[in-house]
Scaffold this active site. Structure first.
Site, short mmCIF file in Angstrom:
data_model
loop_
_atom_site.label_atom_id
_atom_site.label_comp_id
_atom_site.label_asym_id
_atom_site.label_seq_id
_atom_site.Cartn_x
_atom_site.Cartn_y
_atom_site.Cartn_z
CB CYS A 12 9.02 -10.90 -0.20
SG CYS A 12 9.89 -9.39 -0.73
CG HIS A 120 10.55 3.32 3.30
ND1 HIS A 120 10.51 2.79 2.03
CD2 HIS A 120 11.04 2.35 4.11
CE1 HIS A 120 10.94 1.55 2.07
NE2 HIS A 120 11.27 1.25 3.32
CD GLU A 122 6.76 0.76 -0.69
OE1 GLU A 122 5.51 0.79 -0.70
OE2 GLU A 122 7.42 -0.10 -0.08
CB CYS A 186 3.17 -7.03 -0.83
SG CYS A 186 4.41 -7.55 0.36
CB SER A 214 14.36 -3.71 6.81
OG SER A 214 13.22 -4.42 6.37
CG ASN A 216 10.12 -6.25 5.56
OD1 ASN A 216 10.38 -7.32 6.10
ND2 ASN A 216 10.93 -5.70 4.67
CB SER A 258 15.45 -7.18 2.58
OG SER A 258 15.35 -6.53 3.83
#
Length: 274
Positions: A12, A120, A122, A186, A214, A216, A258
Protein backbone atom coordinates in the site's frame (compact mmCIF):
# COMPACT_ATOMS: atom_id res chain seq x y z
CA UNK A 1 -1.96 -24.99 -12.41
CA UNK A 2 -3.74 -21.87 -13.63
CA UNK A 3 -3.16 -18.78 -11.50
CA UNK A 4 -5.31 -15.66 -11.17
CA UNK A 5 -4.14 -12.62 -9.23
CA UNK A 6 -6.53 -10.44 -7.21
CA UNK A 7 -7.40 -7.07 -8.74
CA UNK A 8 -5.70 -5.29 -5.84
CA UNK A 9 -2.96 -6.71 -3.64
CA UNK A 10 0.43 -6.07 -2.08
CA UNK A 11 2.21 -2.91 -1.01
CA UNK A 12 0.00 0.00 0.00
CA UNK A 13 1.02 3.66 -0.14
CA UNK A 14 2.12 3.77 3.51
CA UNK A 15 4.35 0.70 3.23
CA UNK A 16 5.93 1.84 -0.05
CA UNK A 17 6.69 5.19 1.57
CA UNK A 18 8.21 3.54 4.67
CA UNK A 19 10.44 1.23 2.61
CA UNK A 20 11.69 4.18 0.54
CA UNK A 21 12.42 6.13 3.73
CA UNK A 22 14.35 3.21 5.23
CA UNK A 23 16.40 2.69 2.07
CA UNK A 24 17.36 6.38 2.03
CA UNK A 25 18.47 6.24 5.68
CA UNK A 26 21.09 3.51 5.86
CA UNK A 27 22.57 2.51 9.23
CA UNK A 28 19.44 3.60 11.12
CA UNK A 29 17.30 1.91 13.77
CA UNK A 30 13.57 1.31 13.60
CA UNK A 31 11.62 1.34 16.86
CA UNK A 32 9.85 -1.99 16.40
CA UNK A 33 9.54 -3.69 13.01
CA UNK A 34 9.04 -1.11 10.26
CA UNK A 35 6.38 -3.30 8.64
CA UNK A 36 4.93 -6.73 9.44
CA UNK A 37 6.90 -8.78 6.95
CA UNK A 38 9.96 -10.60 8.35
CA UNK A 39 11.47 -11.34 4.92
CA UNK A 40 11.46 -7.67 3.94
CA UNK A 41 12.83 -6.68 7.37
CA UNK A 42 15.71 -9.14 6.82
CA UNK A 43 16.39 -7.56 3.40
CA UNK A 44 16.51 -4.04 4.84
CA UNK A 45 18.97 -5.15 7.52
CA UNK A 46 21.15 -7.08 5.07
CA UNK A 47 21.24 -4.49 2.26
CA UNK A 48 20.86 -1.19 4.14
CA UNK A 49 21.88 -1.98 7.74
CA UNK A 50 18.48 -0.80 8.98
CA UNK A 51 18.12 -2.66 12.28
CA UNK A 52 15.15 -3.24 14.58
CA UNK A 53 15.26 -2.09 18.21
CA UNK A 54 12.19 -3.00 20.25
CA UNK A 55 13.22 -1.26 23.49
CA UNK A 56 13.03 2.52 23.36
CA UNK A 57 15.07 2.70 26.56
CA UNK A 58 18.00 0.93 24.88
CA UNK A 59 18.29 3.53 22.11
CA UNK A 60 21.37 5.66 22.58
CA UNK A 61 21.29 9.44 22.51
CA UNK A 62 21.49 11.11 19.10
CA UNK A 63 20.79 7.85 17.22
CA UNK A 64 18.92 7.96 13.91
CA UNK A 65 15.53 6.36 14.59
CA UNK A 66 12.85 5.57 12.00
CA UNK A 67 9.30 5.55 13.35
CA UNK A 68 7.51 2.43 12.09
CA UNK A 69 4.51 2.58 9.72
CA UNK A 70 2.19 1.67 12.61
CA UNK A 71 3.35 4.63 14.70
CA UNK A 72 4.53 4.51 18.31
CA UNK A 73 3.03 5.53 21.69
CA UNK A 74 3.11 9.22 22.50
CA UNK A 75 5.38 8.67 25.53
CA UNK A 76 7.94 6.77 23.43
CA UNK A 77 8.07 9.65 20.97
CA UNK A 78 8.63 12.10 23.83
CA UNK A 79 11.45 9.92 25.19
CA UNK A 80 13.18 9.84 21.81
CA UNK A 81 13.04 13.64 21.70
CA UNK A 82 14.51 13.82 25.21
CA UNK A 83 17.39 11.60 24.07
CA UNK A 84 18.06 13.98 21.19
CA UNK A 85 17.44 11.25 18.64
CA UNK A 86 17.32 12.10 14.95
CA UNK A 87 13.70 11.13 14.33
CA UNK A 88 12.67 10.02 10.84
CA UNK A 89 8.90 9.62 10.78
CA UNK A 90 7.63 6.80 8.55
CA UNK A 91 4.24 6.61 10.28
CA UNK A 92 1.57 5.99 7.66
CA UNK A 93 -0.59 9.12 7.18
CA UNK A 94 -3.66 6.88 7.52
CA UNK A 95 -2.43 5.96 11.02
CA UNK A 96 -1.70 9.56 11.99
CA UNK A 97 -5.34 10.43 11.25
CA UNK A 98 -6.87 8.30 14.09
CA UNK A 99 -4.13 9.51 16.45
CA UNK A 100 -5.22 13.09 15.80
CA UNK A 101 -8.92 12.25 16.09
CA UNK A 102 -8.44 10.47 19.42
CA UNK A 103 -6.39 13.33 20.84
CA UNK A 104 -8.92 15.95 19.75
CA UNK A 105 -12.13 14.14 20.72
CA UNK A 106 -10.90 12.85 24.08
CA UNK A 107 -9.86 16.42 24.95
CA UNK A 108 -13.51 17.37 24.37
CA UNK A 109 -14.62 14.74 26.90
CA UNK A 110 -15.63 11.93 24.55
CA UNK A 111 -15.07 8.32 25.55
CA UNK A 112 -12.92 6.67 22.88
CA UNK A 113 -14.06 3.31 21.52
CA UNK A 114 -11.43 1.82 19.24
CA UNK A 115 -12.27 -1.18 17.06
CA UNK A 116 -9.01 -3.10 16.87
CA UNK A 117 -6.55 -5.55 18.37
CA UNK A 118 -5.34 -4.20 21.73
CA UNK A 119 -1.96 -5.88 21.27
CA UNK A 120 -1.29 -4.40 17.82
CA UNK A 121 1.35 -1.62 17.73
CA UNK A 122 -0.91 0.68 15.71
CA UNK A 123 -3.63 0.44 18.34
CA UNK A 124 -1.18 0.94 21.22
CA UNK A 125 0.03 4.09 19.51
CA UNK A 126 -3.44 5.47 18.78
CA UNK A 127 -4.88 4.98 22.27
CA UNK A 128 -1.83 6.64 23.83
CA UNK A 129 -3.24 9.92 22.50
CA UNK A 130 -6.45 9.59 24.53
CA UNK A 131 -6.80 11.79 27.61
CA UNK A 132 -9.90 9.82 28.71
CA UNK A 133 -9.83 6.05 29.49
CA UNK A 134 -10.15 4.34 26.06
CA UNK A 135 -12.11 1.18 25.35
CA UNK A 136 -10.52 -1.21 22.82
CA UNK A 137 -12.68 -3.99 21.38
CA UNK A 138 -11.92 -6.50 18.64
CA UNK A 139 -15.56 -7.45 17.98
CA UNK A 140 -19.15 -6.48 18.71
CA UNK A 141 -19.29 -9.30 21.26
CA UNK A 142 -16.45 -7.73 23.24
CA UNK A 143 -18.33 -4.42 23.36
CA UNK A 144 -21.57 -5.88 24.71
CA UNK A 145 -21.78 -5.49 28.46
CA UNK A 146 -19.14 -2.74 28.62
CA UNK A 147 -19.93 0.50 30.44
CA UNK A 148 -20.42 3.30 27.90
CA UNK A 149 -20.44 7.03 28.39
CA UNK A 150 -23.08 9.43 27.07
CA UNK A 151 -20.63 10.90 24.54
CA UNK A 152 -18.64 8.37 22.51
CA UNK A 153 -16.21 8.61 19.61
CA UNK A 154 -15.67 5.50 17.47
CA UNK A 155 -12.50 4.96 15.44
CA UNK A 156 -11.00 1.86 13.88
CA UNK A 157 -7.65 0.22 13.35
CA UNK A 158 -6.84 0.99 9.72
CA UNK A 159 -6.84 -2.67 8.60
CA UNK A 160 -10.21 -3.81 9.96
CA UNK A 161 -13.27 -4.90 7.96
CA UNK A 162 -15.86 -2.20 7.26
CA UNK A 163 -18.96 -4.42 7.84
CA UNK A 164 -17.75 -5.21 11.37
CA UNK A 165 -17.11 -1.53 12.07
CA UNK A 166 -20.70 -0.80 11.01
CA UNK A 167 -22.00 -3.44 13.43
CA UNK A 168 -20.25 -1.68 16.31
CA UNK A 169 -21.42 1.74 15.11
CA UNK A 170 -25.06 0.59 15.02
CA UNK A 171 -24.73 -0.87 18.52
CA UNK A 172 -23.36 2.40 19.93
CA UNK A 173 -25.98 4.57 18.21
CA UNK A 174 -28.81 2.74 19.99
CA UNK A 175 -27.18 3.05 23.42
CA UNK A 176 -25.43 6.42 23.63
CA UNK A 177 -26.82 9.95 23.55
CA UNK A 178 -24.10 11.17 21.20
CA UNK A 179 -21.86 9.10 18.92
CA UNK A 180 -19.19 10.52 16.65
CA UNK A 181 -18.10 7.95 14.05
CA UNK A 182 -14.87 8.24 12.08
CA UNK A 183 -14.17 5.68 9.38
CA UNK A 184 -10.40 5.32 9.73
CA UNK A 185 -10.11 2.12 7.68
CA UNK A 186 -7.74 2.98 4.82
CA UNK A 187 -8.80 2.77 1.17
CA UNK A 188 -6.10 0.26 0.24
CA UNK A 189 -7.33 -2.11 2.94
CA UNK A 190 -10.91 -1.86 1.68
CA UNK A 191 -9.88 -2.40 -1.96
CA UNK A 192 -7.71 -5.42 -1.14
CA UNK A 193 -10.47 -6.99 0.95
CA UNK A 194 -13.09 -6.52 -1.76
CA UNK A 195 -10.75 -8.03 -4.35
CA UNK A 196 -10.18 -11.11 -2.17
CA UNK A 197 -13.91 -11.44 -1.49
CA UNK A 198 -14.55 -11.46 -5.24
CA UNK A 199 -11.68 -13.75 -6.32
CA UNK A 200 -12.14 -16.36 -3.57
CA UNK A 201 -15.61 -17.11 -4.96
CA UNK A 202 -14.16 -17.96 -8.39
CA UNK A 203 -11.24 -20.25 -7.57
CA UNK A 204 -10.63 -23.79 -6.27
CA UNK A 205 -7.81 -22.82 -3.92
CA UNK A 206 -6.76 -19.43 -2.54
CA UNK A 207 -3.31 -18.35 -1.37
CA UNK A 208 -2.74 -15.23 0.75
CA UNK A 209 0.88 -14.09 0.92
CA UNK A 210 2.18 -12.07 3.84
CA UNK A 211 3.60 -11.95 7.34
CA UNK A 212 1.78 -14.08 9.90
CA UNK A 213 1.75 -11.17 12.38
CA UNK A 214 0.31 -8.74 9.82
CA UNK A 215 -3.23 -7.66 10.74
CA UNK A 216 -4.30 -6.79 7.20
CA UNK A 217 -2.91 -10.10 5.87
CA UNK A 218 -4.87 -12.07 8.46
CA UNK A 219 -8.02 -10.14 7.54
CA UNK A 220 -7.53 -11.13 3.88
CA UNK A 221 -7.09 -14.76 4.90
CA UNK A 222 -10.28 -14.77 7.01
CA UNK A 223 -12.28 -13.27 4.14
CA UNK A 224 -10.86 -15.81 1.66
CA UNK A 225 -11.71 -18.66 4.05
CA UNK A 226 -15.35 -17.54 4.16
CA UNK A 227 -15.78 -18.22 0.44
CA UNK A 228 -13.07 -20.76 -0.35
CA UNK A 229 -12.51 -23.54 2.19
CA UNK A 230 -9.12 -24.38 0.68
CA UNK A 231 -7.46 -21.07 1.58
CA UNK A 232 -3.95 -20.83 2.99
CA UNK A 233 -1.66 -18.13 4.38
CA UNK A 234 2.04 -18.32 3.44
CA UNK A 235 5.02 -16.03 4.06
CA UNK A 236 6.83 -17.13 0.89
CA UNK A 237 7.05 -20.02 -1.60
CA UNK A 238 8.77 -22.26 0.97
CA UNK A 239 5.48 -22.56 2.87
CA UNK A 240 3.58 -23.97 -0.14
CA UNK A 241 2.44 -27.61 0.08
CA UNK A 242 1.93 -29.36 -3.30
CA UNK A 243 -0.87 -31.40 -1.72
CA UNK A 244 -3.00 -28.25 -1.50
CA UNK A 245 -3.21 -28.10 -5.30
CA UNK A 246 -3.96 -31.72 -6.21
CA UNK A 247 -7.21 -31.98 -8.15
CA UNK A 248 -7.49 -28.19 -8.31
CA UNK A 249 -7.77 -26.22 -11.56
CA UNK A 250 -7.60 -22.52 -10.68
CA UNK A 251 -5.62 -20.87 -7.85
CA UNK A 252 -6.23 -17.32 -6.70
CA UNK A 253 -3.46 -15.24 -5.13
CA UNK A 254 -3.56 -12.08 -3.06
CA UNK A 255 -1.09 -10.49 -0.67
CA UNK A 256 -1.01 -8.28 2.39
CA UNK A 257 -0.15 -4.59 2.24
CA UNK A 258 3.37 -5.20 3.58
CA UNK A 259 4.25 -7.99 1.14
CA UNK A 260 6.88 -7.02 -1.48
CA UNK A 261 6.53 -7.96 -5.14
CA UNK A 262 9.60 -10.21 -5.11
CA UNK A 263 7.95 -12.52 -2.56
CA UNK A 264 4.60 -12.52 -4.38
CA UNK A 265 6.25 -13.35 -7.69
CA UNK A 266 8.17 -16.23 -6.10
CA UNK A 267 4.90 -17.71 -4.85
CA UNK A 268 3.16 -17.22 -8.21
CA UNK A 269 5.97 -18.91 -10.14
CA UNK A 270 6.06 -21.88 -7.77
CA UNK A 271 2.31 -22.45 -7.98
CA UNK A 272 2.26 -22.07 -11.78
CA UNK A 273 4.84 -24.83 -11.94
CA UNK A 274 2.77 -27.39 -10.04
Amino acid sequence: MQVKMAKNYGFCFGVKRAIEIAQKNKDSLTLGSLIHNPKEIERLERDFNVRVQDDVGAIESHSSVIIRTHGIPKNDLALLKEKGAHIIDATCPYVIKPQQIVEKMSAKGYQIVLFGDANHPEVKGVISYSSTPPLVVNSLEELQGKKLGKKVTLVSQTTKQTPKLLEIANFLITRCAEVRIFNTICNATFDNQEAVRELSQEVDVMIIVGGRTSSNTKQLFHIAKEFCTDSYLVEDFNDLDPAWFRGKRLCGISAGASTPDWIIEGVREQIAGF
